[in-house]
Every structure is written in structure tokens, then in C-alpha cells.
Design a protein around this motif. Sequence first.
Motif, mmCIF file in Angstrom:
data_model
loop_
_atom_site.group_PDB
_atom_site.id
_atom_site.type_symbol
_atom_site.label_atom_id
_atom_site.label_comp_id
_atom_site.label_asym_id
_atom_site.label_seq_id
_atom_site.Cartn_x
_atom_site.Cartn_y
_atom_site.Cartn_z
ATOM 1 N N HIS A 138 61.918 57.455 -9.774
ATOM 2 C CA HIS A 138 60.554 57.132 -9.372
ATOM 3 C C HIS A 138 60.474 55.899 -8.483
ATOM 4 O O HIS A 138 59.583 55.821 -7.634
ATOM 5 N N LEU B 211 58.927 65.266 -13.566
ATOM 6 C CA LEU B 211 57.890 65.225 -12.537
ATOM 7 C C LEU B 211 58.420 64.689 -11.207
ATOM 8 O O LEU B 211 59.045 63.631 -11.164
ATOM 9 N N GLN B 212 58.194 65.433 -10.136
ATOM 10 C CA GLN B 212 58.615 65.095 -8.775
ATOM 11 C C GLN B 212 60.129 65.167 -8.566
ATOM 12 O O GLN B 212 60.608 64.885 -7.473
ATOM 13 N N GLN C 253 49.568 69.039 -6.457
ATOM 14 C CA GLN C 253 49.370 68.499 -5.116
ATOM 15 C C GLN C 253 48.249 67.478 -5.074
ATOM 16 O O GLN C 253 48.321 66.491 -4.362
ATOM 17 N N LYS D 298 54.149 52.655 -12.249
ATOM 18 C CA LYS D 298 55.247 53.504 -12.709
ATOM 19 C C LYS D 298 56.172 52.715 -13.638
ATOM 20 O O LYS D 298 56.692 53.259 -14.617
ATOM 21 N N ILE E 10 61.669 57.553 -5.092
ATOM 22 C CA ILE E 10 60.646 58.426 -4.497
ATOM 23 C C ILE E 10 59.528 57.586 -3.884
ATOM 24 O O ILE E 10 59.086 57.835 -2.758
ATOM 25 N N SER E 11 59.089 56.571 -4.608
ATOM 26 C CA SER E 11 57.993 55.731 -4.111
ATOM 27 C C SER E 11 58.422 54.935 -2.897
ATOM 28 O O SER E 11 57.670 54.813 -1.920
ATOM 29 N N ILE F 75 49.211 60.191 -8.866
ATOM 30 C CA ILE F 75 50.449 60.221 -9.640
ATOM 31 C C ILE F 75 50.346 59.356 -10.889
ATOM 32 O O ILE F 75 50.864 59.719 -11.948
ATOM 33 N N ASN G 4 57.541 70.330 -9.799
ATOM 34 C CA ASN G 4 56.500 69.910 -8.866
ATOM 35 C C ASN G 4 55.424 69.121 -9.590
ATOM 36 O O ASN G 4 55.071 69.435 -10.728
ATOM 37 N N LYS G 5 54.897 68.111 -8.919
ATOM 38 C CA LYS G 5 53.665 67.505 -9.412
ATOM 39 C C LYS G 5 52.502 68.268 -8.797
ATOM 40 O O LYS G 5 52.650 68.870 -7.728
#
Length: 306
Positions: A255, A155-156, A163, A234, A258-259, A189, A160-161
Motif C-alpha cells: 500500500h 485489496l488493490q 472503482q 493507510k 501503490i500510493s 480507498i 480489485n477495489k
Amino acid sequence: MMNTPMVTVIIPAYRRRNYLFYALDRILAQKDVTMEILVFSEVMEPDEVDEVTTSYPQVKYFKTDQYQGASNKRRAGIKMAKGKYLYLPDDDDYLTDDTFFKKSIDILDQDSSLSLVAADTIISHEFKDSSKNYEERRKNDLEGKINGIDYLQGLQVTMNKPQSSVSILFRKSALVERDVDSMYEISDIAMYMNALLWGGAYLIKQPVGVYRFHDGNLTYSLPFSFMFNVIREKERIYLDARKHLPEPDSFWFNHFRISYQFFAEGNKSTKDKLRLLFWGMTHSHGNKKLAIYIIKQLIKTIVGKH
């Protein structure tokens, strides 16, 4: 007609009356489904409250300071929900397929291992100058049933997650059994990831709703506390899932990265960036790649300060 609703709709509202009313109209247009609709808001004006309760008698409206923030509104709604399935959109997004609920329920009823059904989304970019408006389609990478752990791992990153939650129907037990009270933040998310840890997903390559990206969008004005809670959530998912994930170290590295990047792009203060990075260093869980990434970001942030 069944007394017990099949779907509980939970909407956290925020100062966007016209968007909310349009979203409600599109939800109420869903065919062949019984539902309850819960709207939570602490900021609408009294006359707007009256208009909601008058125009939409089907809606249970909660106006109270007790549920500040979208996460707390969703948490309250999930606890109250009577439906077997949950629909958790933002107040400014809306459905375009009047059969989405029915199609999703049929899929979920046929396979009890599925935690959610997710479809494609149209992203509507809306500006004060309407001549600049445009739309694009956010597509799922895959179609049909996918293993929840495999989807969670990618995921991500490689997949794709969705939208927006405007195009997702969740199985309520998938979120409830992940312990809603223990979730630090019930963001889009966080809901996807918790549901995927519970079970599989079914992806539909067809747009069923519209995600509005506009001047009033809250995405890049979120406070530090929100992003901090998203990362903590997460981490909670990572700790619960690491025995099942094919590559747990890459999951936590990706993750956090990304965050943090999403947070840093929002023009946040140096102090808040450092707070997030120092937290990450003490919660790297022995992940050397993550530690190196954080050290580089710390140097970049400190040097940039001067």
C-alpha cells in the motif's frame, strides 16, 4: 413513511453544477427508501445555490468555507447523518439502478457483520471530442459475502477495489466506530479499508452506477497534502489491523508502493516525491522489503533530478 431516514447521502460538490444536478436526479429516483441528502460546497455561484434549494427542496445544502476539501465535507456529513446507512458519491458520478439502495439495505439488514455492499461500475471515458468517448465495465473479482480482513489483505493487490463509491452503500457504524475524527483523509480507498477492518463486504456482479473519467476529473491534480494524508491513513489502518492481517508486512509494503506510484505518475515535483519517500523510510516499521524499495526510488528520483 418513517421519519428517520434509512440512508444519508453525502455529496462533496465542486464547480460541477450539471453533474451534480444529474447525480441528484438519479439518487432521488431510488425506490422504496427514505433518505436525507446533504450537499457540501464552498465554490458554487449564488444563483446555482438558489437553483439547488429551489429545484431540490429535499436537499440540505451547506455552502461554507468551513468544509474545504472533499474529506472535510464527508467528515461533516457523517457527523450530521441520521441514516443507518451512508452513500458517499462524488458529485460527477451517478446511479443507473433505481433499486440499488433497497437491495443493499436488505442485504445489510440480514447480516449485521457486513460493513458495506459494493456493486460493479461502468467507467465512462468522456472527452471534449465526444466521438472519442467510450465505456468499460469495472467488475468485482468475487461475488457474495467476503471476510473483511481477507478482502483488506488483498485489496488493490490480488483483488480489485471498487472503482468508485458511486456503487457502494456503507453501514454508518462501520465508519463511525473507526473514529472519523481520527481519519487523516476520508478518500474512497480510506473508506473501503476502514469499513473492511470493521466487518465483511457483500459484492454484487452487476453494474449499478457510472464513474465519469473526464477533463474535469480531479484524480491526477490532487495536491501533495492529499496523497500524504492518504498514506498516513493507510498507516493508521495498518497499525490497527496488523494483528489480524495474515501478512501484515506485505500489506504495508504494497500500500505504500501503490500510493507512491500513483502520486509519482501525476508529474509531481522532485521535492514532493522526496518528501514522501523520506517519510516512508522513517515509517517503514522494520519492513526490509519496503526500505529497499524506497532506497531504489530515492536513487531514481535523485538521479533523475540531474
